[in-house]
Design a protein around this motif. Structure first.
Motif, PDB file in Angstrom:
ATOM      1  N   ASN A   1       2.164 -34.999   8.757  1.00 42.16           N
ATOM      2  CA  ASN A   1       2.186 -35.169   7.308  1.00 42.16           C
ATOM      3  C   ASN A   1       2.636 -33.890   6.604  1.00 42.16           C
ATOM      4  N   GLU A   2       2.145 -32.777   7.106  1.00 47.26           N
ATOM      5  CA  GLU A   2       2.489 -31.509   6.480  1.00 47.26           C
ATOM      6  C   GLU A   2       3.885 -31.065   6.843  1.00 47.26           C
ATOM      7  N   CYS A   3       4.281 -31.292   8.101  1.00 39.43           N
ATOM      8  CA  CYS A   3       5.593 -30.841   8.556  1.00 39.43           C
ATOM      9  C   CYS A   3       6.339 -32.020   9.149  1.00 39.43           C
TER      10      CYS A   3
ATOM     11  N   THR B   1      -5.987 -30.013   5.930  1.00 39.50           N
ATOM     12  CA  THR B   1      -5.610 -30.348   7.297  1.00 39.50           C
ATOM     13  C   THR B   1      -5.607 -29.108   8.194  1.00 39.50           C
ATOM     14  N   TRP B   2      -5.259 -27.979   7.594  1.00 37.88           N
ATOM     15  CA  TRP B   2      -5.126 -26.768   8.388  1.00 37.88           C
ATOM     16  C   TRP B   2      -6.432 -26.004   8.546  1.00 37.88           C
TER      17      TRP B   2
ATOM     18  N   GLY C   1      -2.205 -35.228  10.781  1.00 40.69           N
ATOM     19  CA  GLY C   1      -2.240 -34.172   9.775  1.00 40.69           C
ATOM     20  C   GLY C   1      -1.027 -33.274   9.873  1.00 40.69           C
ATOM     21  N   PHE C   2      -0.696 -32.909  11.121  1.00 45.14           N
ATOM     22  CA  PHE C   2       0.428 -32.009  11.348  1.00 45.14           C
ATOM     23  C   PHE C   2       1.725 -32.641  10.866  1.00 45.14           C
TER      24      PHE C   2
ATOM     25  N   ARG D   1      -8.757 -35.411   1.222  1.00 53.99           N
ATOM     26  CA  ARG D   1      -7.968 -34.206   0.945  1.00 53.99           C
ATOM     27  C   ARG D   1      -8.244 -33.641  -0.429  1.00 53.99           C
TER      28      ARG D   1
END
Lengths: 230, 636
Positions: A76-78, B7-8, A73-74, B60
């Motif tokens: 993918n986002e960054c 995700t966060w 997840g991390f 998502r």
């Protein structure tokens, strides 16, 4: 030959046009060389790779699968592997659309960014999460104290607390019932200090903090909010 | 909320630790998530192409098909995967949206296909990323324009007028679409001819003709043959006035018509004549009158009704109004600048033609447009230098907006061409659709003859075409039969129906049903029209024969032909039809029309050549039989 008025201007214009043509031939390049060299530096983007999976397993209390899922997840986002403060603020603000979460996000960022280098790596992220979700109550409270202590000097002053409190009330936004008055944060801070500050010295130390919190049933019961997060 | 926010979420919840010590009340219990928390790989099979993705990726976006429990409807237990019978190429883009959070529009795909896929997967097109949004919007607008043109072309007026059209509607129709009727076409060409005549007369009357006897000076033809020219002018103006008044009468909205460009041109073209009639023979005023005659040249604009190219040009200029305005503005700026410079440059020269700045305007315009008449020429060196700069810049300034105008013209021109092409294609397409519809009806009628009406039993005896029918057709035919039973009427074909109509027109009264198909107006006119209007001419000879029979029926009461000859012919035509029907299951012209089933019509077993043909054909034959009888009566 005597050049008068308009003729002077005409000759000047012609000379100017000559220079324009010269440039085409590459015979004259005034002051254009310096800027081109700066472009090269920007090509390499900053990228960070985290420590190995086993090391993170040792450092945190997450299982391998959980770490894998978190990292996916991390990443993918960054994709660059680092979160800077602006991105962090943007992400956190999306959870609180009614109010302004940027100040609180700033404090959070500083709490997560353990080595104070201006960006959060995956390790910081995961270690912080591990403490908050899998750590003991004392560890959690210690983490909270770290959050409140803005300048990390070991003491929470009234000003620091007021800043934190204002940022939390800012997250509520305008449309609340009853509406937030300007004095609400400071009143709340006073109540907090009354509870926490044992020796009435105007600051709260970590021991005072942990001790008071452990004695407070409300706070202990609220620890349940960390269940089932991951 | 955006994709990645999900995700966060664990992080945001963990960050709530900051509120914990400050809370004045106890925090609520967290939600318990019963679904399996561990992430797993899902298999998605789209028309054979297997995709694999993490469950989290799809989760998502919980408001799409893939992100919600809606996808469980597509779950295949045996293969343990989600199967979608859709385009695998498009699915790639959809899945990429889930992965990256950005939806991209593939340029090579059809815009409608893409939108349909998005609609299926529950994704709104508005979230297309900025990179592809412009392309998407352009294509969408183009598509919509094209569709709007199609519907416009359909409604435009090639469709037949409703039968209750007033004279006004018909007249307007004739004016707007001259190709619909011959009268309109004639009128169109006549007006065109007179416009040309009028313009040529205006031109020729100023040409010098040979002078009258006894004078030396050349006279313009207008004065030599003044009577002739004025007659011609009067005639043209009368015709134009009539045309204008008729258009005004026929227009559905007179205000709008009066304000339209073409009508203004019409008025301006004929006004000078009438003003001339009204004005007295005054010396001073006649000068103004002469000026008015100039406006007669506007008659040439009336040609734009006749020429599509002119209309396109007009459209283009309208569309490029802003570019033209810019051109004008930049030219004005340049003209003023250069005129000023030239004036001051040439001020020193003796006897210069650049007497003032406005006088220099003329020089600047002539130079910038590279005309170079040479009536004003700079002498000084400075003047020459600036003059050359002026001509160089003139070329540039004028060349810049021109490509924009040209591209607009090309676009509008192509649009028009496309509209014409569309119209031609529409006709073919509609013909095809009509054929398909008739094919379906024929299949049903055929099915009925073959014994579909009998419940079981004789269904196998005349089963020539049964093999070709699918389950779908079986159900469709059953449905149509149910409808027949409900309304107590039967479906029949066009020919039989026309014959029934003929019956009516000759005075035979049947209990007329009201369930006529909507396309027909009055009972008698419809059939004659149907007889005339055979849209589809298949290679089936029976059509012409039966048509012949109908026509002959039509003329029976006039010519009094003996019915005896008529009878076998029509009978043979019927026989021919049945032969054809037996062998050509699908090749048959018909339409869904309901006829009444006259209760007095008893099935006539004595008819030869019809051993096992039940159903409507019997009915129709017996009704034709009645027709024959009726005809017999009336002809005697």
């Amino acid at each position: 030959m005597v050049l008068e008025g308009m003729e002077l201007i005409a000759i000047t214009v012609v000379i100017g046009l000559f220079f324009v043509v010269f440039k085409q031939f590459g015979a004259w390049e005034p002051l254009t060389l310096d800027e081109s060299s700066d472009c090269e530096l920007e090509l390499s983007t900053v990228r960070h790779q985290p420590e190995g999976l086993e090391q993170l397993q040792v450092q945190t209390q997450f299982t391998k699968k959980e770490l894998q899922s978190l990292y996916r997840g991390f990443k993918n986002e960054c994709p660059s592997g680092l979160v800077d403060e602006e991105t962090f603020k943007n992400i956190y603000s999306q959870f609180f659309p009614q109010g302004d979460a940027t100040t609180y996000a700033h404090f959070l960022f500083n709490a997560f960014d353990m080595d104070r280098n201006g960006s959060i790596r995956f390790e910081d992220f995961v270690i912080g999460l591990s403490v908050l979700l899998r750590g003991s109550e004392t560890e959690k409270l210690r983490w909270a104290f770290n959050l409140y202590d803005i300048n990390k000097d070991g003491y929470i002053t009234k000003e620091e607390m007021l800043a934190i409190m204002t940022s939390i009330y800012d997250m509520m936004g305008r449309y609340t019932s009853p509406s937030v008055r300007d004095v609400d944060p400071s009143e709340h801070v006073d109540k907090f200090f009354q509870k926490m500050d044992r020796n009435r010295d105007g600051v709260v130390t970590i021991d005072e903090f942990i001790e008071t919190c452990q004695k407070d049933e409300n706070i202990m019961a609220s620890m349940q909010l960390f269940e089932n997060v991951i | 909320m955006a994709a990645g926010v999900a995700t966060w979420m664990p992080f945001a919840r963990a960050a709530a630790v900051g509120w914990l010590p400050l809370a004045q009340q106890t925090m609520p219990k967290p939600p318990v998530d019963k679904t399996s928390r561990s992430d797993e790989i899902l298999f998605v099979n789209v028309s054979g192409l297997r995709f694999q993705t993490w469950k989290n990726t799809l989760d998502r976006y919980p408001d799409t098909l893939l992100g919600s429990s809606e996808k469980e409807f597509f779950y295949n237990e045996e293969t343990q995967e989600y199967f979608f019978d859709r385009d695998p190429e498009m699915f790639r883009h959809i899945l990429n949206f889930f992965r990256t959070g950005k939806l991209h529009y593939p340029r090579h795909e059809c815009i409608q296909a893409f939108e349909e896929e998005l609609a299926f997967y529950g994704i709104i097109p508005e979230i297309i990323g900025d990179c592809c949004m412009e392309e998407y919007r352009d294509r969408k607008k183009e598509n919509q324009e094209r569709l709007a043109e199609d519907t416009e072309a359909e409604n435009a007026g090639d469709a037949p007028l409703p039968p209750d059209a007033t004279l006004r509607d018909k007249l307007w129709r004739a004016f707007e679409n001259p190709h619909t009727s011959t009268m309109a076409l004639v009128f169109y060409y006549v007006t065109g001819f007179f416009i040309a005549v009028s313009v040529i007369a205006n031109v020729v009357e100023t040409v010098p003709c040979r002078p009258l006897k006894g004078s030396i000076k050349d006279l313009p033809c207008g004065e030599k043959f003044s009577v002739g020219f004025s007659c011609l002018d009067t005639a043209c103006v009368l015709i134009f006035s009539c045309e204008y008044l008729m258009r005004l009468y026929a227009a559905p909205s007179r205000c709008d018509f009066a304000r339209s460009v073409m009508s203004v041109i019409d008025v301006v073209a004929i006004l000078p004549f009438y003003i001339g009639l009204v004005m007295p023979e005054n010396e001073e005023v006649s000068g103004a009158f002469v000026t008015l005659r100039v406006f007669r040249v506007f008659r040439i604009f009336k040609f734009s009704r006749h020429s599509q190219g002119l209309r396109i040009l007009g459209c283009t200029l309208q569309a490029c109004a802003s570019e033209l305005g810019f051109l004008l503005f930049s030219l004005t700026m340049a003209v003023i600048i250069f005129a000023t410079v030239m004036f001051y440059a040439e001020k020193g020269t003796k006897g210069t033609t650049f007497s003032s700045i406005p006088a220099s305007f003329w020089y600047t315009i002539v130079t910038m447009t590279t005309l170079g008449y040479g009536d004003m020429v700079p002498d000084s060196i400075a003047g020459k230098i600036f003059g050359s700069i002026c001509s160089l810049s003139g070329v540039l300034v004028i060349a810049l907006p021109v490509p924009v105008i040209v591209s607009n013209f090309a676009r509008i021109y192509h649009q028009n061409q496309r509209a014409d092409k569309m119209r031609a294609q529409q006709k073919v397409r509609q013909a095809r659709i009509r054929m398909a519809k008739k094919g379906a009806t024929n299949a049903f009628l055929q099915h009925k003859e073959d014994g579909g009406l009998q419940d079981g039993g004789d269904g196998d005896s005349t089963a020539f075409c049964v093999k070709n029918r699918s389950a779908f057709e079986h159900q469709h035919h059953h449905l149509l039969q149910c409808l027949e039973k409900t309304t107590n009427h039967e479906f029949t074909d066009e020919i039989t129906y026309s014959e029934v109509c003929m019956m009516d027109s000759m005075g035979f009264r049947t209990s007329r049903s009201t369930s006529l198909s909507s396309q027909q107006g009055s009972t008698t006119t419809c059939c004659s029209r149907r007889a005339k209007r055979r849209a589809i001419r298949l290679a089936n000879s029976t059509v012409s024969v039966s048509r012949g029979s109908v026509q002959e029926l039509d003329t029976l009461h006039v010519t009094k032909t003996p019915v005896g000859t008529q009878y076998p012919q029509s009978r043979s035509s019927l026989n021919a039809r049945t032969e054809d029907l037996k062998l050509n299951c699908t090749d048959y012209t018909a339409a869904i029309i309901s006829i009444p089933t006259p209760p007095a019509n008893s099935p006539d077993e004595s008819l030869p050549n019809s051993p096992a043909i039940p159903g409507i054909l019997r009915n129709s034959r017996s009704s034709t039989f009645n027709t024959q009888e009726t005809v017999k009566i009336s002809s005697l």
